[in-house]
Write a protein that holds these residues in place. Structure first.
Motif, PDB file in Angstrom:
ATOM      1  N   PHE A   2       8.522  43.063  45.142  1.00 55.66           N
ATOM      2  CA  PHE A   2       9.917  44.028  44.810  1.00 55.66           C
ATOM      3  C   PHE A   2      10.251  44.615  46.067  1.00 55.66           C
ATOM      4  O   PHE A   2      10.129  44.971  46.344  1.00 55.66           O
ATOM      5  CB  PHE A   2       9.208  45.259  43.471  1.00 55.66           C
ATOM      6  N   GLY A   3      11.652  44.743  46.004  1.00 54.49           N
ATOM      7  CA  GLY A   3      13.025  44.527  47.186  1.00 54.49           C
ATOM      8  C   GLY A   3      13.353  45.722  47.078  1.00 54.49           C
ATOM      9  O   GLY A   3      13.498  46.647  46.447  1.00 54.49           O
ATOM     10  N   GLU A  38       0.174  47.381  50.549  1.00 53.42           N
ATOM     11  CA  GLU A  38       1.385  47.304  49.836  1.00 53.42           C
ATOM     12  C   GLU A  38       2.965  46.934  50.069  1.00 53.42           C
ATOM     13  O   GLU A  38       3.656  46.066  49.733  1.00 53.42           O
ATOM     14  CB  GLU A  38       1.608  48.460  48.726  1.00 53.42           C
ATOM     15  N   LEU A  39       2.663  46.075  52.006  1.00 56.03           N
ATOM     16  CA  LEU A  39       4.174  45.764  51.474  1.00 56.03           C
ATOM     17  C   LEU A  39       3.679  44.441  52.458  1.00 56.03           C
ATOM     18  O   LEU A  39       2.875  44.698  52.778  1.00 56.03           O
ATOM     19  CB  LEU A  39       4.697  46.875  53.777  1.00 56.03           C
ATOM     20  N   ARG A  40       4.453  43.798  51.652  1.00 53.77           N
ATOM     21  CA  ARG A  40       4.434  42.507  52.218  1.00 53.77           C
ATOM     22  C   ARG A  40       5.346  41.860  53.687  1.00 53.77           C
ATOM     23  O   ARG A  40       4.704  41.558  54.532  1.00 53.77           O
ATOM     24  CB  ARG A  40       5.175  41.537  51.032  1.00 53.77           C
ATOM     25  N   PHE A  41       6.484  42.612  53.040  1.00 53.00           N
ATOM     26  CA  PHE A  41       6.941  42.280  54.520  1.00 53.00           C
ATOM     27  C   PHE A  41       8.153  43.303  54.830  1.00 53.00           C
ATOM     28  O   PHE A  41       9.003  43.755  53.965  1.00 53.00           O
ATOM     29  CB  PHE A  41       7.529  40.840  55.089  1.00 53.00           C
ATOM     30  N   ASP A  65       8.691  51.965  44.664  1.00 51.94           N
ATOM     31  CA  ASP A  65       9.391  52.673  43.470  1.00 51.94           C
ATOM     32  C   ASP A  65       9.123  54.052  44.914  1.00 51.94           C
ATOM     33  O   ASP A  65       9.870  55.280  44.574  1.00 51.94           O
ATOM     34  CB  ASP A  65       9.159  53.039  42.301  1.00 51.94           C
ATOM     35  N   THR A  66       7.875  54.412  44.451  1.00 54.25           N
ATOM     36  CA  THR A  66       6.969  55.200  45.453  1.00 54.25           C
ATOM     37  C   THR A  66       7.960  55.063  46.826  1.00 54.25           C
ATOM     38  O   THR A  66       8.158  56.547  47.174  1.00 54.25           O
ATOM     39  CB  THR A  66       5.492  55.945  45.647  1.00 54.25           C
ATOM     40  N   ALA A  72      14.291  58.193  50.005  1.00 55.19           N
ATOM     41  CA  ALA A  72      15.241  59.519  49.531  1.00 55.19           C
ATOM     42  C   ALA A  72      15.211  60.604  49.588  1.00 55.19           C
ATOM     43  O   ALA A  72      16.502  61.369  50.070  1.00 55.19           O
ATOM     44  CB  ALA A  72      15.707  58.460  47.573  1.00 55.19           C
ATOM     45  N   GLU A  73      14.400  60.718  49.580  1.00 51.59           N
ATOM     46  CA  GLU A  73      14.531  62.667  49.549  1.00 51.59           C
ATOM     47  C   GLU A  73      14.641  63.201  51.197  1.00 51.59           C
ATOM     48  O   GLU A  73      14.700  64.248  51.668  1.00 51.59           O
ATOM     49  CB  GLU A  73      12.891  63.287  48.913  1.00 51.59           C
ATOM     50  N   LYS A  74      14.010  62.380  51.822  1.00 51.00           N
ATOM     51  CA  LYS A  74      14.533  62.317  53.768  1.00 51.00           C
ATOM     52  C   LYS A  74      15.570  61.262  54.055  1.00 51.00           C
ATOM     53  O   LYS A  74      15.955  61.428  55.474  1.00 51.00           O
ATOM     54  CB  LYS A  74      13.175  62.435  54.080  1.00 51.00           C
ATOM     55  N   ALA A  75      16.115  60.824  53.706  1.00 47.73           N
ATOM     56  CA  ALA A  75      16.895  59.387  54.198  1.00 47.73           C
ATOM     57  C   ALA A  75      17.728  60.526  55.604  1.00 47.73           C
ATOM     58  O   ALA A  75      18.317  59.112  56.017  1.00 47.73           O
ATOM     59  CB  ALA A  75      18.086  58.725  53.463  1.00 47.73           C
ATOM     60  N   ALA A  76      18.447  60.962  54.922  1.00 46.59           N
ATOM     61  CA  ALA A  76      19.499  62.058  55.506  1.00 46.59           C
ATOM     62  C   ALA A  76      19.225  62.316  56.546  1.00 46.59           C
ATOM     63  O   ALA A  76      19.500  62.626  58.126  1.00 46.59           O
ATOM     64  CB  ALA A  76      19.855  62.995  55.131  1.00 46.59           C
ATOM     65  N   ASP A  77      17.453  63.010  56.799  1.00 49.01           N
ATOM     66  CA  ASP A  77      16.930  63.040  58.729  1.00 49.01           C
ATOM     67  C   ASP A  77      16.411  62.218  59.149  1.00 49.01           C
ATOM     68  O   ASP A  77      14.836  61.931  60.217  1.00 49.01           O
ATOM     69  CB  ASP A  77      15.969  64.536  57.972  1.00 49.01           C
ATOM     70  N   SER A  78      15.991  60.676  58.474  1.00 47.41           N
ATOM     71  CA  SER A  78      15.518  59.757  59.591  1.00 47.41           C
ATOM     72  C   SER A  78      15.902  59.225  60.150  1.00 47.41           C
ATOM     73  O   SER A  78      17.178  59.662  61.245  1.00 47.41           O
ATOM     74  CB  SER A  78      15.202  58.523  58.386  1.00 47.41           C
ATOM     75  N   PRO A  79      15.033  58.802  61.841  1.00 42.44           N
ATOM     76  CA  PRO A  79      15.441  58.295  63.085  1.00 42.44           C
ATOM     77  C   PRO A  79      17.220  57.213  62.045  1.00 42.44           C
ATOM     78  O   PRO A  79      17.402  57.833  63.531  1.00 42.44           O
ATOM     79  CB  PRO A  79      14.432  57.542  63.222  1.00 42.44           C
TER      80      PRO A  79
END
Length: 115
Positions: A2-3, A38-41, A65-66, A72-79
């Motif tokens: 799931f991507g 849980e991350l494949r790549f 999804d988690t 999404a909640e913090k995307a605007a403040d991401s590096p």
């Protein structure tokens, strides 16, 4: 599998942004995602002057999804948003139908280091 794809526009970003994003991936982001449960790549893709993208593939829909909801909640403040000067223009989930490993094999780590 799931991507999730998260894409930022680089159209209005300064020219130096592409190099800053390469440095960020090399110096910080690569280590953060290597071995993540849980991350494949994860793949970082870029068309300098056009867009920068993170593509994640998770083992379960719940893990994807988690992560997507939390990001999404913090995307605007991401590096990356801070480096680019704007939040992502796209956050999209998808199903990975299959992955084929070519004869050259799968190589983890840094790809090209310049444009």
């Amino acid at each position: 599998m799931f991507g999730l794809t998260v894409r930022w526009s680089l159209e209005d970003a300064p020219k130096k942004t592409a190099n800053e994003l390469r440095d960020y991936v090399r110096d910080s982001s690569l280590a953060r995602f290597t071995g993540m449960s849980e991350l494949r790549f994860k793949t970082w893709r870029m068309r300098p002057g056009e867009w920068f993208e993170g593509t994640y593939v998770f083992a379960t829909v719940e893990a994807r999804d988690t992560f997507a909801d939390e990001f999404a909640e913090k995307a605007a403040d991401s590096p990356v948003s801070k480096t680019v000067g704007s939040p992502p223009q796209l956050q999209e989930t998808f199903e990975v139908v299959a992955v084929a490993e070519g004869g050259a094999g799968f190589a983890a780590g840094l790809g090209s280091t310049n444009g």
